[in-house]
Write a protein that holds these residues in place. Sequence first.
Motif, PDB file in Angstrom:
ATOM      1  N   ALA A  30       0.815  -1.218   0.000  1.00 34.87           N
ATOM      2  CA  ALA A  30       0.000   0.000   0.000  1.00 34.87           C
ATOM      3  C   ALA A  30       0.847   1.267   0.000  1.00 34.87           C
ATOM      4  O   ALA A  30       0.297   2.372  -0.094  1.00 34.87           O
ATOM      5  N   GLY A  31       2.184   1.119   0.098  1.00 35.36           N
ATOM      6  CA  GLY A  31       3.040   2.297   0.189  1.00 35.36           C
ATOM      7  C   GLY A  31       2.857   3.047   1.490  1.00 35.36           C
ATOM      8  O   GLY A  31       3.046   4.262   1.564  1.00 35.36           O
ATOM      9  N   GLU A  32       2.486   2.306   2.531  1.00 40.05           N
ATOM     10  CA  GLU A  32       2.193   2.899   3.840  1.00 40.05           C
ATOM     11  C   GLU A  32       3.334   2.579   4.803  1.00 40.05           C
ATOM     12  O   GLU A  32       3.708   1.423   4.990  1.00 40.05           O
ATOM     13  N   GLY A  33       3.888   3.595   5.426  1.00 41.37           N
ATOM     14  CA  GLY A  33       4.992   3.396   6.349  1.00 41.37           C
ATOM     15  C   GLY A  33       4.549   2.827   7.682  1.00 41.37           C
ATOM     16  O   GLY A  33       3.356   2.634   7.939  1.00 41.37           O
ATOM     17  N   PHE A  34       5.527   2.586   8.540  1.00 41.61           N
ATOM     18  CA  PHE A  34       5.259   2.056   9.876  1.00 41.61           C
ATOM     19  C   PHE A  34       6.512   2.219  10.725  1.00 41.61           C
ATOM     20  O   PHE A  34       7.610   2.469  10.214  1.00 41.61           O
ATOM     21  N   ALA A  35       6.333   2.082  12.017  1.00 33.96           N
ATOM     22  CA  ALA A  35       7.446   2.015  12.956  1.00 33.96           C
ATOM     23  C   ALA A  35       7.298   0.724  13.742  1.00 33.96           C
ATOM     24  O   ALA A  35       6.292   0.521  14.421  1.00 33.96           O
ATOM     25  N   LEU A  36       8.293  -0.148  13.612  1.00 34.21           N
ATOM     26  CA  LEU A  36       8.292  -1.455  14.275  1.00 34.21           C
ATOM     27  C   LEU A  36       9.296  -1.433  15.415  1.00 34.21           C
ATOM     28  O   LEU A  36      10.482  -1.151  15.205  1.00 34.21           O
ATOM     29  N   ALA A  37       8.833  -1.724  16.624  1.00 34.41           N
ATOM     30  CA  ALA A  37       9.694  -1.775  17.806  1.00 34.41           C
ATOM     31  C   ALA A  37       9.685  -3.178  18.383  1.00 34.41           C
ATOM     32  O   ALA A  37       8.676  -3.887  18.326  1.00 34.41           O
ATOM     33  N   THR A  38      10.819  -3.564  18.958  1.00 29.33           N
ATOM     34  CA  THR A  38      10.969  -4.897  19.558  1.00 29.33           C
ATOM     35  C   THR A  38      11.176  -4.717  21.057  1.00 29.33           C
ATOM     36  O   THR A  38      12.285  -4.473  21.524  1.00 29.33           O
ATOM     37  N   ALA A 176       9.807   7.344  15.347  1.00 27.04           N
ATOM     38  CA  ALA A 176       8.598   8.128  15.630  1.00 27.04           C
ATOM     39  C   ALA A 176       8.621   9.440  14.854  1.00 27.04           C
ATOM     40  O   ALA A 176       7.594   9.876  14.310  1.00 27.04           O
ATOM     41  N   ARG A 177       9.777  10.078  14.776  1.00 20.56           N
ATOM     42  CA  ARG A 177       9.883  11.304  13.989  1.00 20.56           C
ATOM     43  C   ARG A 177       9.718  11.009  12.499  1.00 20.56           C
ATOM     44  O   ARG A 177       9.103  11.781  11.759  1.00 20.56           O
ATOM     45  N   GLY A 178      10.247   9.878  12.070  1.00 17.99           N
ATOM     46  CA  GLY A 178      10.130   9.486  10.678  1.00 17.99           C
ATOM     47  C   GLY A 178       8.698   9.254  10.244  1.00 17.99           C
ATOM     48  O   GLY A 178       8.355   9.466   9.067  1.00 17.99           O
ATOM     49  N   ARG A 179       7.845   8.858  11.159  1.00 17.67           N
ATOM     50  CA  ARG A 179       6.444   8.648  10.792  1.00 17.67           C
ATOM     51  C   ARG A 179       5.779   9.946  10.377  1.00 17.67           C
ATOM     52  O   ARG A 179       4.781   9.951   9.665  1.00 17.67           O
ATOM     53  N   LEU A 181       7.858  12.844   9.206  1.00 15.51           N
ATOM     54  CA  LEU A 181       8.635  13.471   8.135  1.00 15.51           C
ATOM     55  C   LEU A 181       8.842  12.569   6.925  1.00 15.51           C
ATOM     56  O   LEU A 181       9.134  13.067   5.830  1.00 15.51           O
ATOM     57  N   ALA A 182       8.721  11.265   7.106  1.00 14.68           N
ATOM     58  CA  ALA A 182       8.886  10.319   5.993  1.00 14.68           C
ATOM     59  C   ALA A 182       7.819   9.240   6.109  1.00 14.68           C
ATOM     60  O   ALA A 182       8.108   8.067   6.363  1.00 14.68           O
ATOM     61  N   PRO A 183       6.552   9.605   5.931  1.00 14.69           N
ATOM     62  CA  PRO A 183       5.437   8.703   6.242  1.00 14.69           C
ATOM     63  C   PRO A 183       5.336   7.467   5.359  1.00 14.69           C
ATOM     64  O   PRO A 183       4.619   6.529   5.713  1.00 14.69           O
ATOM     65  N   ALA A 184       6.033   7.429   4.221  1.00 12.63           N
ATOM     66  CA  ALA A 184       5.964   6.248   3.355  1.00 12.63           C
ATOM     67  C   ALA A 184       7.022   5.212   3.695  1.00 12.63           C
ATOM     68  O   ALA A 184       7.051   4.135   3.096  1.00 12.63           O
ATOM     69  N   VAL A 185       7.884   5.516   4.663  1.00 16.57           N
ATOM     70  CA  VAL A 185       8.974   4.607   5.029  1.00 16.57           C
ATOM     71  C   VAL A 185       8.553   3.723   6.199  1.00 16.57           C
ATOM     72  O   VAL A 185       7.970   4.197   7.175  1.00 16.57           O
ATOM     73  N   GLY A 186       8.871   2.441   6.105  1.00 25.63           N
ATOM     74  CA  GLY A 186       8.690   1.524   7.224  1.00 25.63           C
ATOM     75  C   GLY A 186       9.994   1.414   7.990  1.00 25.63           C
ATOM     76  O   GLY A 186      11.026   1.040   7.424  1.00 25.63           O
ATOM     77  N   PHE A 187       9.976   1.750   9.266  1.00 28.23           N
ATOM     78  CA  PHE A 187      11.174   1.728  10.103  1.00 28.23           C
ATOM     79  C   PHE A 187      11.158   0.506  11.010  1.00 28.23           C
ATOM     80  O   PHE A 187      10.168   0.267  11.715  1.00 28.23           O
TER      81      PHE A 187
END
Length: 252
Positions: A30-38, A176-179, A181-187
Amino acid sequence: MQFRFFDQTIRINMPTRAALTAEVRQRLRAGEGFALATVNLDHLAKMTASAGFARVYGAQDLVVADGWPVVALSRLAGRQVDLMPGSDLVVPLCRLAAEEGARVALVGSTDQALRDAAGVLQGTVSGLNIVLTVAPSGVFDPDGEEAAGILRALGDAGVQLCFLALGAPKQESFAARGRVLAPAVGFASIGAGLDFLGGHQVRAPRLMRRLGLEWLWRMLSSPARMVPRYARSAAVLPVQAVRALRLRWFGE
């Protein structure tokens, strides 16, 4: 499974590897970013002491369990989750990125470690497209201009999956900042995962990991750094165990 710190509720909302794979695949398509934490015990200790870090964790889209103590707490709560250390997620997520034709970036550690990790990954995962590697400066601030520049570079390069090897809390704060400023990136925050791949840190033998003794290996390998860290982590276990039981019995 969930944890409560200050005004934040941190939920392990990706309880299984299958659920994580399906969610990341859907977001890449979908071209949708995310932030994945462990989340691990060290992170729980940090959130106990820092409302700011708890807020940062609350901004993560996907959370998995990293470490046997967190898995044990989930069992106490009657809400069992899979063990998914960040280091174990790098190759599977790269395979997923290759399958979906996603562009990948590596951020963190050192230039040499990133080159070595990229070589291993591209030799392991057919079709993997690593388009950017960035080793931040030694004074990297996830809220500073250097971080903003990296986020702009990720967006300009069309990156869809970015592995962050910055350590906690920097990597989660950067994600969290990337979500924004760069919303299409999955971190994906994976700690020492890239250093392990490139041979710049030695991970515990597989048997020790299976027995839940990776912490002992790391403590013996770097006692000056790890003994205080594990002492702080162990101190939060009794409170978290009681909260897990309350969650099981009363749903609180």
